[in-house]
Design a protein around this motif. Structure first.
Motif, PDB file in Angstrom:
ATOM      1  N   LEU A 220       9.997 -13.474  -5.996  1.00 57.95           N
ATOM      2  CA  LEU A 220       8.993 -12.420  -6.180  1.00 57.95           C
ATOM      3  C   LEU A 220       7.685 -13.011  -6.693  1.00 57.95           C
ATOM      4  CD1 LEU A 220       8.121  -9.473  -6.221  1.00 57.95           C
ATOM      5  CD2 LEU A 220       9.213  -9.252  -8.469  1.00 57.95           C
ATOM      6  N   ALA A 221       7.772 -13.921  -7.651  1.00 59.45           N
ATOM      7  CA  ALA A 221       6.564 -14.560  -8.175  1.00 59.45           C
ATOM      8  C   ALA A 221       5.848 -15.333  -7.072  1.00 59.45           C
ATOM      9  CB  ALA A 221       6.911 -15.479  -9.341  1.00 59.45           C
ATOM     10  N   PHE A 222       6.613 -16.019  -6.224  1.00 58.28           N
ATOM     11  CA  PHE A 222       6.015 -16.779  -5.123  1.00 58.28           C
ATOM     12  C   PHE A 222       5.224 -15.863  -4.193  1.00 58.28           C
ATOM     13  CE2 PHE A 222       6.538 -18.368  -0.704  1.00 58.28           C
ATOM     14  CZ  PHE A 222       5.689 -19.459  -0.791  1.00 58.28           C
ATOM     15  N   VAL A 223       5.820 -14.744  -3.813  1.00 56.61           N
ATOM     16  CA  VAL A 223       5.125 -13.788  -2.942  1.00 56.61           C
ATOM     17  C   VAL A 223       3.841 -13.289  -3.615  1.00 56.61           C
ATOM     18  CG1 VAL A 223       5.274 -11.485  -1.899  1.00 56.61           C
ATOM     19  CG2 VAL A 223       7.206 -13.067  -1.702  1.00 56.61           C
ATOM     20  N   LEU A 224       3.933 -13.026  -4.914  1.00 58.03           N
ATOM     21  CA  LEU A 224       2.774 -12.480  -5.630  1.00 58.03           C
ATOM     22  C   LEU A 224       1.662 -13.502  -5.839  1.00 58.03           C
ATOM     23  CD1 LEU A 224       4.501 -10.132  -8.241  1.00 58.03           C
ATOM     24  CD2 LEU A 224       3.298  -9.497  -6.134  1.00 58.03           C
ATOM     25  N   THR A 225       1.961 -14.802  -5.700  1.00 63.35           N
ATOM     26  CA  THR A 225       0.875 -15.792  -5.793  1.00 63.35           C
ATOM     27  C   THR A 225      -0.127 -15.625  -4.644  1.00 63.35           C
ATOM     28  OG1 THR A 225       2.027 -17.523  -4.525  1.00 63.35           O
ATOM     29  CG2 THR A 225       2.333 -17.536  -6.934  1.00 63.35           C
ATOM     30  N   PHE A 226       0.306 -14.975  -3.562  1.00 67.61           N
ATOM     31  CA  PHE A 226      -0.580 -14.759  -2.415  1.00 67.61           C
ATOM     32  C   PHE A 226      -1.387 -13.464  -2.546  1.00 67.61           C
ATOM     33  CE2 PHE A 226       2.633 -17.658  -0.843  1.00 67.61           C
ATOM     34  CZ  PHE A 226       1.895 -18.566  -0.099  1.00 67.61           C
ATOM     35  N   VAL A 227      -1.085 -12.655  -3.570  1.00 64.56           N
ATOM     36  CA  VAL A 227      -1.836 -11.423  -3.810  1.00 64.56           C
ATOM     37  C   VAL A 227      -3.004 -11.781  -4.726  1.00 64.56           C
ATOM     38  CG1 VAL A 227      -1.764  -9.100  -4.782  1.00 64.56           C
ATOM     39  CG2 VAL A 227       0.241 -10.017  -3.573  1.00 64.56           C
ATOM     40  N   GLU A 228      -4.183 -11.827  -4.175  1.00 68.28           N
ATOM     41  CA  GLU A 228      -5.353 -12.246  -4.941  1.00 68.28           C
ATOM     42  C   GLU A 228      -6.328 -11.078  -5.064  1.00 68.28           C
ATOM     43  OE1 GLU A 228      -6.686 -15.686  -2.787  1.00 68.28           O
ATOM     44  OE2 GLU A 228      -5.323 -16.991  -3.901  1.00 68.28           O
ATOM     45  N   ILE A 229      -6.585 -10.691  -6.314  1.00 66.12           N
ATOM     46  CA  ILE A 229      -7.390  -9.506  -6.579  1.00 66.12           C
ATOM     47  C   ILE A 229      -8.617  -9.905  -7.398  1.00 66.12           C
ATOM     48  CG2 ILE A 229      -7.379  -7.202  -7.627  1.00 66.12           C
ATOM     49  CD1 ILE A 229      -4.228  -7.445  -7.504  1.00 66.12           C
ATOM     50  N   PRO A 230      -9.820  -9.568  -6.918  1.00 64.18           N
ATOM     51  CA  PRO A 230     -11.009  -9.817  -7.746  1.00 64.18           C
ATOM     52  C   PRO A 230     -11.093  -8.760  -8.850  1.00 64.18           C
ATOM     53  CG  PRO A 230     -11.639  -8.808  -5.669  1.00 64.18           C
ATOM     54  CD  PRO A 230     -10.148  -9.000  -5.612  1.00 64.18           C
ATOM     55  N   ILE A 231     -10.987  -9.177 -10.100  1.00 61.76           N
ATOM     56  CA  ILE A 231     -10.955  -8.216 -11.211  1.00 61.76           C
ATOM     57  C   ILE A 231     -12.197  -8.315 -12.100  1.00 61.76           C
ATOM     58  CG2 ILE A 231      -8.437  -8.037 -11.326  1.00 61.76           C
ATOM     59  CD1 ILE A 231      -8.589 -10.045 -13.713  1.00 61.76           C
TER      60      ILE A 231
ATOM     61  N   PRO B 158       7.183 -21.349  -8.206  1.00 64.91           N
ATOM     62  CA  PRO B 158       6.404 -20.706  -7.138  1.00 64.91           C
ATOM     63  C   PRO B 158       5.096 -21.423  -6.814  1.00 64.91           C
ATOM     64  CG  PRO B 158       7.273 -19.053  -8.632  1.00 64.91           C
ATOM     65  CD  PRO B 158       7.542 -20.388  -9.269  1.00 64.91           C
ATOM     66  N   TRP B 159       4.418 -21.956  -7.836  1.00 64.20           N
ATOM     67  CA  TRP B 159       3.154 -22.649  -7.581  1.00 64.20           C
ATOM     68  C   TRP B 159       3.379 -23.992  -6.914  1.00 64.20           C
ATOM     69  CZ3 TRP B 159      -1.123 -20.178  -7.192  1.00 64.20           C
ATOM     70  CH2 TRP B 159      -1.309 -18.984  -7.905  1.00 64.20           C
ATOM     71  N   VAL B 160       4.476 -24.659  -7.269  1.00 61.39           N
ATOM     72  CA  VAL B 160       4.814 -25.915  -6.579  1.00 61.39           C
ATOM     73  C   VAL B 160       5.096 -25.627  -5.110  1.00 61.39           C
ATOM     74  CG1 VAL B 160       6.515 -27.775  -6.420  1.00 61.39           C
ATOM     75  CG2 VAL B 160       5.648 -27.066  -8.662  1.00 61.39           C
ATOM     76  N   LEU B 161       5.847 -24.559  -4.845  1.00 62.63           N
ATOM     77  CA  LEU B 161       6.153 -24.192  -3.454  1.00 62.63           C
ATOM     78  C   LEU B 161       4.891 -23.765  -2.707  1.00 62.63           C
ATOM     79  CD1 LEU B 161       9.470 -22.166  -3.894  1.00 62.63           C
ATOM     80  CD2 LEU B 161       9.202 -24.453  -2.906  1.00 62.63           C
ATOM     81  N   LYS B 162       3.988 -23.079  -3.397  1.00 69.83           N
ATOM     82  CA  LYS B 162       2.772 -22.607  -2.721  1.00 69.83           C
ATOM     83  C   LYS B 162       1.920 -23.779  -2.237  1.00 69.83           C
ATOM     84  CE  LYS B 162      -1.059 -19.405  -2.890  1.00 69.83           C
ATOM     85  NZ  LYS B 162      -1.853 -18.445  -3.652  1.00 69.83           N
TER      86      LYS B 162
END
Length: 193
Positions: free
Chosen positions: A36-47, A82-86
């Motif tokens: 789940l964390a890996f998938v969410l690394t691709f969700v990029e939101i300008p905040i 997740p970041w290593v995999l990304k």
């Protein structure tokens, strides 16, 4: 304080075998957290409108919840893996290192304190301590790392600390802490069933 008012922070007695090794269930649950964390690394939101190129991703929330449910070592794994995999999909090693440093600096100290001081007080104290450590790590990390992979000089990074880096990272940390505080107890109850 009544037990019912305490915030649940698992002490992980249910998830290891007598020899201290991880149970199959804990391994499987940790793998789900990582996925789940890996998938969410691709969700990029300008905040942060003044710096729209700085993106927030919610993967840190998953790692923080995993840390509170299973302990700081699990939180570190769910932050790092997740970041290593990304890196296999999006080659940005310095950015990924920064994400790992920020995530570990928040969830590990927060969880260690929340496990020593029971209830909501421990969770809040842990989150405040983790937030301060993570904010410092983000600033120092940016000063060191940003000039290595961009054309921005160290002096320019230092000039961005107050107007951009501090507010953006503080906002990111606050979001992670608030959402984690809201969802960690029900998730812990589901995982421990």
């Amino acid at each position: 304080m009544a037990a019912s008012t305490h915030t649940h922070v698992s002490h992980d007695t249910h998830s290891t075998t007598a020899g201290g090794t991880w149970s199959t269930r804990r391994i499987a649950t940790t793998a789900l957290f990582c996925a789940l964390a890996f998938v969410l690394t691709f969700v990029e939101i300008p905040i942060f409108p003044p710096a729209p190129w700085l993106m927030y991703d919610p993967s840190g929330i998953v790692a923080f919840v995993a840390a509170l449910v299973f302990g700081p070592s699990t939180g570190a794994i769910v932050t790092i893996l997740p970041w290593v995999l990304k890196t296999l999909f999006s080659f940005n090693p310095w950015g990924h290192v920064m994400a790992i440093v920020a995530g570990v600096a928040l969830c590990v100290p927060a969880t260690l304190i929340a496990r020593r001081v029971s209830g909501t007080r421990g969770l809040v104290a842990g989150m405040v301590a983790g937030a301060v450590i993570a904010l410092a790590a983000c600033i120092v990390g940016n000063i060191i790392v940003t000039p290595l992979y961009t054309a921005i000089s160290t002096a320019d990074v230092i000039a961005m600390i107050v107007p951009i880096l501090l507010p953006f990272n503080a906002l990111k940390i606050v979001i992670n802490c608030v959402v984690t505080a809201l969802i960690q107890k029900p998730i812990a109850q589901i995982v421990s069933k």
